[in-house]
Design an enzyme around this catalytic site. Structure first.
Site, mmCIF file in Angstrom:
data_model
loop_
_atom_site.group_PDB
_atom_site.id
_atom_site.type_symbol
_atom_site.label_atom_id
_atom_site.label_comp_id
_atom_site.label_asym_id
_atom_site.label_seq_id
_atom_site.Cartn_x
_atom_site.Cartn_y
_atom_site.Cartn_z
ATOM 1 N N THR A 265 41.682 23.272 38.800
ATOM 2 C CA THR A 265 40.716 24.030 38.253
ATOM 3 C C THR A 265 40.171 25.490 39.328
ATOM 4 O O THR A 265 40.703 24.800 41.048
ATOM 5 C CB THR A 265 39.848 23.412 38.042
ATOM 6 N N ARG B 19 32.293 23.194 38.269
ATOM 7 C CA ARG B 19 31.300 23.724 37.378
ATOM 8 C C ARG B 19 30.759 22.177 37.276
ATOM 9 O O ARG B 19 30.979 21.453 37.591
ATOM 10 C CB ARG B 19 31.848 24.544 36.118
ATOM 11 N N SER C 184 30.161 31.236 34.708
ATOM 12 C CA SER C 184 30.215 31.868 33.739
ATOM 13 C C SER C 184 29.267 31.867 32.613
ATOM 14 O O SER C 184 28.162 32.543 32.431
ATOM 15 C CB SER C 184 32.011 31.626 33.108
ATOM 16 N N HIS C 185 30.177 31.442 31.634
ATOM 17 C CA HIS C 185 28.677 31.978 30.189
ATOM 18 C C HIS C 185 27.634 30.506 29.715
ATOM 19 O O HIS C 185 27.607 30.070 29.410
ATOM 20 C CB HIS C 185 29.671 31.863 28.614
ATOM 21 N N LYS D 74 33.152 29.728 42.062
ATOM 22 C CA LYS D 74 34.839 29.849 42.421
ATOM 23 C C LYS D 74 35.108 30.947 43.316
ATOM 24 O O LYS D 74 34.295 31.560 44.323
ATOM 25 C CB LYS D 74 35.091 30.929 41.216
ATOM 26 N N ASP E 4 28.656 38.086 29.228
ATOM 27 C CA ASP E 4 28.596 36.046 29.491
ATOM 28 C C ASP E 4 27.899 36.560 30.596
ATOM 29 O O ASP E 4 27.634 38.180 31.265
ATOM 30 C CB ASP E 4 30.238 35.384 29.471
ATOM 31 N N ASP F 177 28.211 36.295 33.883
ATOM 32 C CA ASP F 177 29.590 36.893 35.058
ATOM 33 C C ASP F 177 30.021 37.776 34.796
ATOM 34 O O ASP F 177 30.734 38.804 35.936
ATOM 35 C CB ASP F 177 30.565 35.826 35.887
ATOM 36 N N ASP G 216 32.781 38.920 32.994
ATOM 37 C CA ASP G 216 33.808 38.552 32.818
ATOM 38 C C ASP G 216 34.898 38.710 31.435
ATOM 39 O O ASP G 216 35.614 39.405 30.864
ATOM 40 C CB ASP G 216 35.319 37.851 34.016
ATOM 41 N N ARG G 217 33.620 38.963 30.586
ATOM 42 C CA ARG G 217 33.987 38.804 29.160
ATOM 43 C C ARG G 217 32.832 39.410 28.421
ATOM 44 O O ARG G 217 31.287 39.127 28.649
ATOM 45 C CB ARG G 217 33.476 37.151 28.705
ATOM 46 N N THR H 152 46.247 27.895 28.494
ATOM 47 C CA THR H 152 44.434 28.894 28.471
ATOM 48 C C THR H 152 43.857 29.661 30.220
ATOM 49 O O THR H 152 44.454 28.508 31.082
ATOM 50 C CB THR H 152 43.629 28.153 28.176
ATOM 51 N N GLU I 229 42.187 36.631 26.264
ATOM 52 C CA GLU I 229 42.325 35.073 25.596
ATOM 53 C C GLU I 229 41.196 35.609 24.593
ATOM 54 O O GLU I 229 40.030 36.388 24.333
ATOM 55 C CB GLU I 229 41.521 34.575 26.551
ATOM 56 N N GLU I 230 41.223 34.162 23.539
ATOM 57 C CA GLU I 230 40.066 34.572 22.145
ATOM 58 C C GLU I 230 38.785 34.209 23.637
ATOM 59 O O GLU I 230 37.496 34.594 21.964
ATOM 60 C CB GLU I 230 40.968 33.224 21.414
ATOM 61 N N SER I 231 39.064 33.932 23.592
ATOM 62 C CA SER I 231 37.433 33.363 24.276
ATOM 63 C C SER I 231 36.233 34.340 24.678
ATOM 64 O O SER I 231 35.532 34.690 25.108
ATOM 65 C CB SER I 231 37.117 32.355 25.402
ATOM 66 N N LYS J 161 39.235 39.201 34.045
ATOM 67 C CA LYS J 161 39.226 39.709 32.951
ATOM 68 C C LYS J 161 37.619 40.649 33.816
ATOM 69 O O LYS J 161 37.558 40.326 34.220
ATOM 70 C CB LYS J 161 38.846 38.486 31.734
ATOM 71 N N ARG K 82 38.810 21.473 21.695
ATOM 72 C CA ARG K 82 39.287 22.957 20.643
ATOM 73 C C ARG K 82 39.834 23.156 19.705
ATOM 74 O O ARG K 82 40.538 22.654 20.181
ATOM 75 C CB ARG K 82 38.410 23.956 21.459
HETATM 76 C C1 G1P Z 1 37.094 28.607 28.526
HETATM 77 C C2 G1P Z 1 37.901 29.810 27.449
HETATM 78 C C3 G1P Z 1 38.950 30.471 27.910
HETATM 79 C C4 G1P Z 1 38.621 30.443 29.715
HETATM 80 C C5 G1P Z 1 37.373 29.214 30.421
HETATM 81 C C6 G1P Z 1 37.474 30.075 31.791
HETATM 82 O O1 G1P Z 1 37.970 27.353 28.538
HETATM 83 O O2 G1P Z 1 38.590 29.157 26.636
HETATM 84 O O3 G1P Z 1 39.341 31.269 28.054
HETATM 85 O O4 G1P Z 1 40.234 31.531 30.430
HETATM 86 O O5 G1P Z 1 37.006 29.417 30.118
HETATM 87 O O6 G1P Z 1 36.505 31.090 31.669
HETATM 88 P P1 G1P Z 1 37.456 26.422 28.530
HETATM 89 O O7 G1P Z 1 36.410 25.863 27.754
HETATM 90 O O8 G1P Z 1 38.867 26.255 27.213
HETATM 91 O O9 G1P Z 1 38.887 25.502 29.107
HETATM 92 ZN ZN ZN Z 2 32.756 34.524 33.413
#
Ligand code: G1P
Ligand code: ZN
Length: 541
Positions: A16, A20, A111-112, A124, A275, A277, A279-280, A342, A361-363, A374, A494
């Site tokens: 990774t 986090r 992040s989120h 990061k 989110d 930071d 990026d989404r 992912t 990405e779907e997220s 992103k 998920r």
């Molecule tokens: C999640 C999102 C993934 C994204 C990642 C980092 O990861 O699903 O798309 O790239 O956060 O922002 P996951 O918790 O699913 O491994």
């Molecule tokens: Zn983020």
């Protein structure tokens, strides 16, 4: 310069590009310092080099910055570029690394994930191309985390983070820059700001929710100061250490204010939020939520309407659980569509080697070759620019898209904070069944393939194994099952569902209803309710 003996460290997961943890773990004595020393040890270019540093403003951001500045100095870094007030969004860090040719960037963010003392904190590391560092470096960091004994630091640093300019700190240069300006200039070079300005001068109404995280200042500068949107159109725009109690994860569960505005209340023409930071992002039209997978497809289909992409795009990429909506667009445009695991880092190689221009990405993260992350505000500007040019609103654009390409009904269900052993048990049990699933008939659905996704990077040929289970059903339906790599408590499983209908079929049904067969199949395959003993399911999208 002090050398301090490590007292405690809990390593990161291999592979990774960040760490986090609960904030209370990060604030433990020596914890942050040990990890940051592992980062410095893994990027030798930083000795005598330039580091970009900033974060999303969450609790511990400023304190961590002072410590990292002290460590940068003790480790022989020649220059640190800091965002004013310690703030930099993830896309801004990527932009600044590239613009100032820095050797690396450290982004302080989870992040989120929620912030505050009771929330999460994260670090990061991005490399000189502006993107998350490669797996080779993350493996190096992981090895370092097992060996670390000492770290180097100048202690008790108290830099005033609010004064812009260059100054000397014990022989190291510190430059505090406006957190927003370089990024806003980059956006101006991609989009037709005059066209968006004209859109904002009509009756068009807009709302951007900064979720009390990092994007508020960016949104104010770009949408209000440069594009003329009313100041009231940016809500929750002041970054707060606990995000004001909000959970800056752009989905219907957490971005409640804009969802209720757009579905129940006095809606505007266009609402968006990012989110923590930045990026989404997600975008919503009146009573319309744009699924991130559809957003990637629609932005790809309309790319040539945008100044920077007017001559076309090279290719696209999506993560494996992201719906195949963009695949159909790529086919029509005669460009390649890559399917990656992912996580953003897999897109970097494709962009650096000019194989793709867009990815997502779907997220709710989408981006382009303009940086190596992103980019939430970029996606919002893509939509605004497309609306400004086509004069169509969000529901009209989505309908037009579905009528041309068909619709991928899509949903993601999360099972959060479940016992790790149970998550692994569920996963292993499905893996064991995989070979027998092929050809299996569930009601009127037949499994056409069931595999564990393995990715071979087309550039460096590296192999990434165990990237989720993909179950394809006849007629373009899919179920993807994977374990999250970003949770900080227990395990998160998920499950992603997708069903395609052609333009001639019913495009306007309830998503969960359309997917109910697939959901039943997943329940049967995973036996998840029995294993967990209760229903942990959360419908995320
Ligand atoms: C999640 C999102 C993934 C994204 C990642 C980092 O990861 O699903 O798309 O790239 O956060 O922002 P996951 O918790 O699913 O491994
Ligand atoms: Zn983020």
């Amino acid at each position: 310069m002090d050398m301090i003996q490590t007292t405690y460290f809990d390593d990161q997961k291999p592979g990774t590009s960040g760490l986090r943890k609960k904030t209370k773990v990060f604030t433990k004595k020596n914890y942050l310092e040990n990890y940051v020393q592992c980062l410095f040890n893994s990027i030798p270019e930083l000795i005598g080099g330039t580091l970009v540093l900033g974060g999303d403003g969450r609790y511990f951001n400023k304190e961590a910055i002072q410590k990292i500045v002290g460590m940068a100095s003790a480790n022989g870094v020649s220059k640190v570029i800091l965002g004013c007030d310690g703030l930099l969004s993830t896309p801004a860090v990527s932009c600044i690394i590239r613009k100032y040719k820095a050797d690396a960037g450290i982004i302080l963010s989870a992040s989120h994930n929620p912030g505050g003392i009771e929330g999460d904190f994260g670090i990061k590391l991005n490399g000189s191309n502006g993107g998350p560092v490669s797996e080779q470096i993350t493996n190096k960091i992981y090895e370092q985390t097992k060996l670390i004994k000492n770290y180097k630091i100048v202690q008790d640093v108290h830099i005033n983070l609010n004064i812009l300019g260059l100054f000397d700190f014990m022989g190291m240069t510190i430059e505090i820059i406006d957190s927003v300006n370089d990024y806003a200039n980059l956006m101006n070079s991609i989009f037709d700001f005059n066209a968006i300005k004209s859109l904002f001068s009509t009756e068009f109404t807009f709302c951007f929710d900064g979720m009390n995280a990092v994007t508020g200042p960016y949104a104010n500068e770009i949408f209000v100061n440069r594009l003329g949107a009313p100041a009231t159109s940016i809500i929750n725009s002041t970054p707060k250490e606990d995000f004001g109690g909000l959970h800056p994860d752009p989905n219907h569960r957490n971005a409640r204010e804009i969802f209720s505005m757009m579905f129940d209340g006095d809606n505007v023409d266009f609402a968006a939020c990012s989110d923590g930071d930045g990026d989404r992002s997600i975008v919503l039209g009146k009573k319309t939520f744009v699924s991130p997978s559809d957003s990637l497809a629609l932005l790809t289909a309309n790319a040539t309407l945008i100044k920077k992409y007017k001559d076309g795009i090279l290719g696209v990429a999506r993560s494996v659980p992201t719906s195949k909506a963009v695949d159909l667009v790529a086919k029509k445009l005669n460009i390649k569509c890559y399917e990656t695991p992912t996580g953003w880092k897999f897109f970097g190689n494709l962009i650096d080697n000019q194989l793709i221009t867009f990815c997502g990405e779907e997220s709710a993260g989408a981006g382009s070759s303009h940086i190596r992350e992103k980019d939430g505000i970029w996606a919002v500007l893509m939509w605004l620019n497309i609306i400004a040019v086509t004069k169509l609103n969000i529901p009209q654009l989505i309908n037009k898209h579905w009528k041309e390409f068909g619709r991928h009904y899509y949903s993601r269900h999360d099972y959060e904070e479940i016992e790790e052993s149970k998550a692994i048990y569920i996963f292993r049990a499905i893996e064991e069944k995989l070979s027998t699933l092929r050809g299996f008939v569930f009601g009127d659905e037949t499994v056409s393939s069931a595999e564990i996704f393995t990715y071979k990077d087309p550039v460096d040929k590296s192999i990434s194994e165990n990237q989720g289970i993909v179950i394809e059903l006849e007629g373009s339906s899919r179920i993807v099952i994977r374990l999250s790599g970003t949770g900080t408590a227990g395990a998160t499983l998920r499950i992603y569902f997708e069903k395609y209908v052609t333009p001639e079929e019913n495009l306007y049904q309830d998503t969960q209803m359309v997917l109910s067969n697939l959901i039943n199949i997943a329940n049967e395959i995973t036996q998840i309710k029995d294993v967990l003993g209760k229903d942990f399911r959360k419908v995320i999208s």
